[in-house]
Design an enzyme around this catalytic site. Structure first.
Site, mmCIF file in Angstrom:
data_model
loop_
_atom_site.group_PDB
_atom_site.id
_atom_site.type_symbol
_atom_site.label_atom_id
_atom_site.label_comp_id
_atom_site.label_asym_id
_atom_site.label_seq_id
_atom_site.Cartn_x
_atom_site.Cartn_y
_atom_site.Cartn_z
ATOM 1 N N HIS A 118 2.017 10.756 -0.689
ATOM 2 C CA HIS A 118 2.353 9.369 -0.404
ATOM 3 C C HIS A 118 1.168 8.427 -0.632
ATOM 4 O O HIS A 118 1.324 7.332 -1.156
ATOM 5 C CB HIS A 118 2.828 9.274 1.048
ATOM 6 C CG HIS A 118 3.460 7.975 1.391
ATOM 7 N ND1 HIS A 118 4.806 7.756 1.243
ATOM 8 C CD2 HIS A 118 2.928 6.826 1.858
ATOM 9 C CE1 HIS A 118 5.074 6.530 1.610
ATOM 10 N NE2 HIS A 118 3.957 5.944 1.995
ATOM 11 N N ASP A 150 -2.564 -4.727 5.301
ATOM 12 C CA ASP A 150 -1.673 -4.312 6.379
ATOM 13 C C ASP A 150 -1.909 -2.851 6.688
ATOM 14 O O ASP A 150 -2.446 -2.113 5.862
ATOM 15 C CB ASP A 150 -0.220 -4.524 5.966
ATOM 16 C CG ASP A 150 0.167 -3.606 4.829
ATOM 17 O OD1 ASP A 150 -0.489 -3.690 3.781
ATOM 18 O OD2 ASP A 150 1.097 -2.808 4.987
ATOM 19 N N GLU A 159 1.340 5.422 12.968
ATOM 20 C CA GLU A 159 1.974 4.499 12.014
ATOM 21 C C GLU A 159 2.753 3.417 12.731
ATOM 22 O O GLU A 159 3.779 2.940 12.242
ATOM 23 C CB GLU A 159 2.873 5.271 11.061
ATOM 24 C CG GLU A 159 2.077 6.250 10.226
ATOM 25 C CD GLU A 159 2.798 6.698 8.979
ATOM 26 O OE1 GLU A 159 4.026 6.622 8.923
ATOM 27 O OE2 GLU A 159 2.097 7.114 8.034
ATOM 28 N N GLU A 198 9.225 -0.902 -2.115
ATOM 29 C CA GLU A 198 8.752 0.289 -1.428
ATOM 30 C C GLU A 198 9.915 1.048 -0.802
ATOM 31 O O GLU A 198 10.896 0.454 -0.372
ATOM 32 C CB GLU A 198 7.745 -0.106 -0.358
ATOM 33 C CG GLU A 198 6.953 1.073 0.149
ATOM 34 C CD GLU A 198 5.618 0.637 0.738
ATOM 35 O OE1 GLU A 198 4.606 0.775 0.027
ATOM 36 O OE2 GLU A 198 5.603 0.145 1.864
ATOM 37 N N HIS A 229 11.763 3.643 1.966
ATOM 38 C CA HIS A 229 11.724 4.176 3.329
ATOM 39 C C HIS A 229 12.867 5.171 3.477
ATOM 40 O O HIS A 229 13.704 5.054 4.370
ATOM 41 C CB HIS A 229 11.812 3.044 4.359
ATOM 42 C CG HIS A 229 10.671 3.058 5.313
ATOM 43 N ND1 HIS A 229 10.714 2.507 6.563
ATOM 44 C CD2 HIS A 229 9.430 3.580 5.189
ATOM 45 C CE1 HIS A 229 9.552 2.693 7.161
ATOM 46 N NE2 HIS A 229 8.759 3.329 6.355
HETATM 47 N N1 LIG Z 1 5.420 3.699 -9.638
HETATM 48 C C1 LIG Z 1 4.411 2.844 -9.609
HETATM 49 N N2 LIG Z 1 4.248 1.985 -10.610
HETATM 50 C C2 LIG Z 1 3.243 1.106 -10.558
HETATM 51 N N3 LIG Z 1 2.379 0.981 -9.567
HETATM 52 C C3 LIG Z 1 2.493 1.800 -8.528
HETATM 53 C C4 LIG Z 1 3.527 2.775 -8.505
HETATM 54 N N4 LIG Z 1 3.441 3.428 -7.349
HETATM 55 C C5 LIG Z 1 2.415 2.892 -6.676
HETATM 56 N N5 LIG Z 1 1.812 1.917 -7.380
HETATM 57 C C6 LIG Z 1 0.680 1.113 -6.938
HETATM 58 O O1 LIG Z 1 -0.225 1.921 -6.197
HETATM 59 C C7 LIG Z 1 -0.782 1.218 -5.086
HETATM 60 C C8 LIG Z 1 -0.595 1.952 -3.781
HETATM 61 O O2 LIG Z 1 0.767 1.879 -3.401
HETATM 62 P P1 LIG Z 1 1.277 2.191 -1.960
HETATM 63 O O3 LIG Z 1 0.627 3.426 -1.455
HETATM 64 O O4 LIG Z 1 2.766 2.169 -2.014
HETATM 65 O O5 LIG Z 1 0.772 0.930 -1.177
HETATM 66 P P2 LIG Z 1 0.775 0.695 0.387
HETATM 67 O O6 LIG Z 1 -0.459 1.402 0.872
HETATM 68 O O7 LIG Z 1 0.705 -0.754 0.535
HETATM 69 O O8 LIG Z 1 2.029 1.315 0.906
HETATM 70 C C9 LIG Z 1 -0.105 -0.144 -5.094
HETATM 71 O O9 LIG Z 1 -0.938 -1.044 -5.739
HETATM 72 C C10 LIG Z 1 1.135 0.071 -5.924
HETATM 73 O O10 LIG Z 1 1.572 -1.115 -6.519
HETATM 74 MG MG LIG Z 2 -0.268 -2.246 1.834
#
Ligand SMILES: Nc1ncnc2c1ncn2[C@@H]1O[C@H](COP(=O)(O)OP(=O)(O)O)[C@@H](O)[C@H]1O
Ligand SMILES: [Mg+2]
Lengths: 229, 77, 726, 77
Positions: free
Chosen positions: C45, C264, C308, C89, C91
């Site tokens: 994740h 966040d 979380e 995102e 869930h």
């Molecule tokens: N399938 C994808 N395509 C493009 N960018 C992605 C993809 N999956 C994740 N990212 C990028 O990777 C980074 C981390 O994402 P994520 O872990 O979901 O963020 P957060 O910690 O806010 O939940 C973000 O900048 C997100 O936009």
């Molecule tokens: Mg974030």
């Protein structure tokens, strides 16, 4: 623009305050002032709006927690002096919770939040809030989970006998029936005034019907209020 | 026969409603009120059979409460 | 120090190899707190270890791109110093366990990703996949998820303007809840998450930390087994009112030139937010964990770092502005605490009651997170013998419009406040994309969510490309210039070669289509291990597209007026495999229609230019997707409560193919007069054909059948009510 | 000291939630369940003073319940 200033009470969870402010400013031709919920003194006492939203998260019962804030205490005091007060959606719920209006707004009959366009028959055009609407049918959207108007049989009769019902959910042609009742409100009630006729509460949102791109019936509503400040 | 099914949050689950109510109470100046926590109950009338009580237990866990976040307790009224 | 047992390491989802890598980085064994941190930071994740290699291949740059992947959300430039921030995102797992709270907190999380960057959210969308309506859990999940999404967005006061909601048995035990948020910000008021400045204070604000979803991040990366129904992990409860307070207070603070970096606390809470901020700024961090506001007694540093709990933010502020910061939060009734500071050690030092309880090097932990090139193999598609039915045009049409996937979704969207903020011009039931005005301006943005998992299952590359093309087409049909996408890649277990194949091919399909359409990826999310009892979901790469409408009058929906004519733009080859028609006939075999991206671009730009040039003669526009021409026409009739007369001289067999085929790159333009479009199509060498007239109150296929639109509406309105009342 | 404040709908008020629950129960085939009615409760911790109890009464009637639709009852736990 007129020099007069209309007050809009703002709670941390209000979310129609901006929309309302724009509608009031543009269609009533007045200035506006936001009043934060913990203010104890209202400078401008000509007309007060309580906007929609979720005042304090709408926990407990919608509007209940908001009634304990200093600004609402001031609203209650000013209402006794005849100041016009308008509560929309959450504002209506607050006004019933603090007993400025009769009845109570309980869960929608289907237990769901409902957002949709509604037609409203204007029941009473003698009230200052509806004189410009001339017993017509207007279209305002609703967006609430607790808009089901309830009160005791006796109180309901009194409301009706005193002509305190201003808006009723209806069909486009003005027919009031179960089919046009979105939330289970008694007698399809969507908006009422108090006995003294200076406090209005309504669930539908006239401030969401003032745009050239959508419906414009809200403009008539706000225009009509101009003469009473 | 009437039973009352009490439902409250499991320990440790965030209960924003009780928190919001408590905040308002403090704002109103009631310093003697220390803590509020909310629950709900259902008064359920059942037929006086063994099956009645079994059914009640079933609907208490499956329908009236949400076992992921809530506990329930059935008490005869 | 006690040595960590094998069992504990396993429970943290770390392989032996990964554990020795940890020991190498530290030159010692980690303690439990440190192990917990590694485990969440290196979970699928947070680290994207199975997909990183492939995600890097996606196109992420473009003229209008301000910020691509890597930040909390992507940002595009829409002119006049305005920018749009957006991301999607998932869930999925939490929503299956507790649909209401799972979906609600999903919405909350994505909104925080957007307003963290300084933007005010202006629209929410969602893409929902449920199991078969016949499955015992579906009803409960559907009603909980929709209510959860609605209640959260409604309370915060952000309109939920669109999305998709469909049913398929592959989601029976693993639903998908993907939430998208779009925000508006001034270009020079964007906030990022790079920590800076030795000695600068770190402020925590929002909900008190509880023991919520500890190990949620690792859980989201582990396959569900049969016991997870009993061993339910603690779920997170959302508090939309708290979110509203955070939103408003952060917006107020952001005017003050006080914030250096802000983030966040999402998955892996305090751990990932502090590590990511520090790692981006190449600095160190000191945390004094006893200062973390806690909801429960006796919480351990391990629990604080891994909790979380929702609705929390972390920020680095200028030392001179700490007091002002705390005062603003106080005004909004929020608890804000200085829980640590930035250092130049490059390490994360965690203190608890004056004792150093954990000490980790930040850069190595982030940089050497595992990256796998997992083996993949093309899955064999099983052929199933079935008894095909043969349906008449009318029977098939009625079957489609009364089916769960194509019935009116009014039950869903009426629970969403679509009109709050007064800028929603079209919500998604009124057009192919939702259109939201940029407040106080004459322009708008257009937003859509799309995926066709049936296509993706059969051919992941083509299916994913079609998803991108469809989202692009939806934006074009709404009158917009498509700009960029966010993606949410939902798949099964990547350790299985067949699934890894789907992942790689889908990403390739997205890449190819995005490059051809000049439609880059600015943000996204990956959700893997969507499997239960070894059965994986269909590959579901959801595409969230955003476009710009420079002149609000060019916004187009499904509107049509009596007397209008309907033109078909594009060519039809009669491809019925995997179409709604075939599926209604019990035929689930074959391949998706082919996609010619050059043609896609050409047809799309034609429609776009035509709307811009001849706006006054265009009443509306609709793209053709599932269900083919006939469903697109029926949708127009139903939405306008108006009749249509469809002309065709084809033979019955040809007619059926033509009406139901799902060939790509096609549009319906609803036009007031013929002259302009005929002329313009000739100039641009585009194939168009007048296929229907808006007239009367019946839906008519000339010489074939005739059905009152009222009846169509009845068929279309029945399913949800019946299903939920059951 | 902890008191429990019970709140339920006044007689004659239609409670959509209880009605919906009862409908579902019948649909599920639990014929032994005859009637369901919903209420809520608050567990309130107050300081052990005369004022404490008076304050509790006040917030029960002023805040926790709405007299137009609800009754309340305070019981020592
Ligand atoms: N399938 C994808 N395509 C493009 N960018 C992605 C993809 N999956 C994740 N990212 C990028 O990777 C980074 C981390 O994402 P994520 O872990 O979901 O963020 P957060 O910690 O806010 O939940 C973000 O900048 C997100 O936009
Ligand atoms: Mg974030």
């Amino acid at each position: 623009m007129s020099k007069r200033v209309v007050s809009i009470i703002v709670f941390p969870g209000s979310n129609c305050d901006r929309d309302l402010e724009i509608a009031v400013r543009n269609h009533m031709n007045v200035k506006t002032e936001y009043i934060w919920h913990n203010e104890t003194n209202l400078k401008n006492k000509e007309m007060i709006f309580i906007p929609g939203g979720f005042s304090f998260g709408d926990y407990l019962r919608s509007g209940a927690l908001a009634t304990k804030s200093p600004a609402i205490k001031e609203v209650i005091r000013l209402s006794k002096k005849g100041v016009p007060i308008i509560g929309i959606c959450n504002g209506f719920q607050i006004l019933t919770e603090c007993n400025l209006l009769e009845g109570s707004l309980i869960d929608n009959y289907n237990q769901l939040f409902i957002c949709k366009e509604c037609f409203l028959r204007v029941e009473n055009s003698e009230s200052m809030f509806s004189s410009n609407l001339n017993k017509s049918v207007v279209k305002f959207p609703i967006a609430h989970a607790q808009g089901n108007f309830y009160t005791s049989k006796d109180d309901l009769k009194r409301l009706e006998d005193n002509n305190q019902v201003i808006f009723r959910y209806s069909s486009e042609k003005g027919r009031v029936s179960k089919i046009s009742n979105p939330n289970g409100s008694l007698n399809n009630i969507a908006g009422i005034i108090n006995k003294e006729k200076n406090v209005l509460g309504l669930m539908p949102h006239p401030e969401r019907a003032v745009d050239s791109l959508n419906d414009r019936d809200g403009i008539k509503f706000f225009n009509g209020l101009k003469n009473f400040i | 026969m009437i039973y009352r099914v009490y439902i409250n949050f499991k320990k440790g689950i965030l209960d924003p409603e009780s928190e919001a109510i408590m905040k308002t109470i403090s704002r109103m100046g009631f310093s003697s009120i220390k803590k509020v926590s909310k629950g709900k109950f259902f008064d359920v009338e059942i037929s006086k059979t063994k099956k009645g009580l079994k059914d009640l237990e079933k609907i208490s866990s499956d329908l009236l409460s949400n076992p992921v976040i809530e506990n329930f307790k059935i008490i005869k009224k | 120090m006690k040595k960590l047992s094998k069992k504990i390491i396993e429970e943290h989802g770390l392989t032996e190899k990964e554990f020795s890598l940890i020991k190498n980085i530290l030159n010692r064994d980690p303690n439990l707190l440190e192990l917990g941190i590694f485990s969440v930071m290196w979970s699928e994740h947070c680290s994207y270890k199975s997909t990183k290699k492939w995600l890097k291949t996606l196109p992420t740059r473009g003229r209008r791109i301000i910020c691509g992947p890597g930040e909390n959300a992507g940002i595009i430039d829409i002119g006049d110093n305005d920018a749009i921030v957006f991301k999607m995102e998932s869930h999925n797992h939490p929503s299956f366990i507790e649909p209401y709270q799972g979906a609600a907190t999903g919405v909350g999380g994505i909104m925080r990703d957007v307003f963290t960057m300084g933007a005010r959210p202006i629209a929410n969308l969602n893409s929902l996949r449920f199991g078969s309506p016949k499955h015992s859990k579906t009803k409960h999940l559907l009603s909980g998820v929709v209510k959860g999404i609605g209640d959260y967005g409604n309370c915060v006061g952000i309109p939920t303007v669109g999305g998709e909601c469909s049913f398929h048995e592959s989601y029976n035990n693993n639903i998908l809840v993907n939430a998208m948020c779009v925000g508006l910000v001034k270009k020079d008021k964007i906030f990022y998450s790079t920590a800076k400045g030795n000695g600068n204070p770190i402020i925590y604000v929002g909900s008190k930390t509880g023991r919520d979803g500890i190990h949620g991040a690792t859980m989201a990366s582990a396959e569900f087994d049969e016991t997870s129904n009993e061993n339910r992990p603690q779920v997170q409860v959302g508090d939309p009112f708290m979110e509203k307070l955070l939103l408003e207070s952060c917006q107020e603070l952001m005017k003050e030139n006080a914030i250096i970096a802000i983030q966040d606390m999402g998955a892996a809470g305090l751990t990932s937010s502090s590590f990511e901020m520090a790692s981006k700024g190449s600095c160190g961090v000191k945390l004094f964990l006893e200062r973390v506001p806690c909801r429960e007694e006796n919480m351990t540093p391990y629990e604080m770092m891994l909790s979380e709990t929702q609705e929390r933010m972390l920020m680095i502020v200028k030392p001179s502005k700490v007091k002002l910061t705390l005062n603003i939060f106080k005004k909004w009734g929020l608890e804000a605490v200085e829980i640590g500071l930035i250092t130049n050690t490059g390490n994360m030092e965690m203190f608890f009651k004056n004792k150093l309880v954990g000490n980790l090097p930040i850069k190595p932990l982030a940089d050497s997170s595992p990256e796998y090139d997992r083996p993949s193999v093309k899955p064999k598609l099983k052929k199933k013998k079935r008894n095909y039915k043969n349906l008449s045009i009318e029977e098939a049409l009625i079957k489609i419009i009364s089916s769960p996937n194509h019935s009116s979704k009014a039950w869903v969207y009426n629970q969403y406040d679509r009109s709050v903020m007064c800028d929603t011009i079209l919500s998604s039931e009124q057009g192919d994309a939702a259109v939201v005005r940029v407040h106080n301006s004459n322009k708008a943005i257009s937003i859509t969510c799309d995926c066709n998992p049936v296509f993706c299952k059969s051919n992941p590359l083509l299916g994913a490309s079609i998803g991108v093309a469809e989202s692009w087409r939806n934006l074009i049909a709404s009158g917009a210039e498509p700009i960029a996408i966010t993606d949410n890649l939902n798949f099964g277990n990547p350790e299985k070669k067949e699934i890894m194949y789907q992942i790689k091919q889908s990403i390739k399909g997205i890449k190819i289509a995005c490059e051809a359409l000049n439609y880059p990826v600015v943000s996204g999310n990956v959700s893997l291990y969507n499997e239960t009892k070894k059965k994986s979901i269909f590959p579901t790469p959801v595409i969230g597209g955003v476009g710009l409408i420079k002149n609000i009058n060019h916004a187009k929906g499904f509107k049509m007026n009596e007397g209008d004519k309907i033109y078909l733009v594009g060519e039809s080859s009669g491809h019925l495999e995997l179409s709604e028609y075939n599926m209604m006939c019990n035929n689930f075999e074959g391949y998706p229609p082919s996609l010619n991206l050059k043609k896609e671009l050409k047809n799309g730009l034609f429609v776009q230019k035509f709307i811009q040039k001849y706006n006054n003669v265009v009443s509306g526009c609709h793209d053709i997707s599932e269900g083919g021409i006939i469903l697109a026409l029926a949708e127009l009739a139903i939405s306008n409560k108006k009749g249509l007369k469809i002309q065709s001289k084809k033979s019955l067999k040809e007619l059926k193919k033509w009406l139901f085929c799902e060939d790509q790159s096609r549009y319906l333009l609803i036009i007031k007069s013929d002259e302009e479009i005929v002329r313009y199509a000739k100039i641009k060498k585009i194939k168009i054909k007048k296929i229907a007239n808006v007239v009367g109150e019946s839906f008519t296929v000339t010489n074939r059948f005739d059905i009152p639109v009222k009846k169509l509406i009845n068929y279309n309105n029945k399913w949800f009510k019946k299903f939920l009342d059951k």
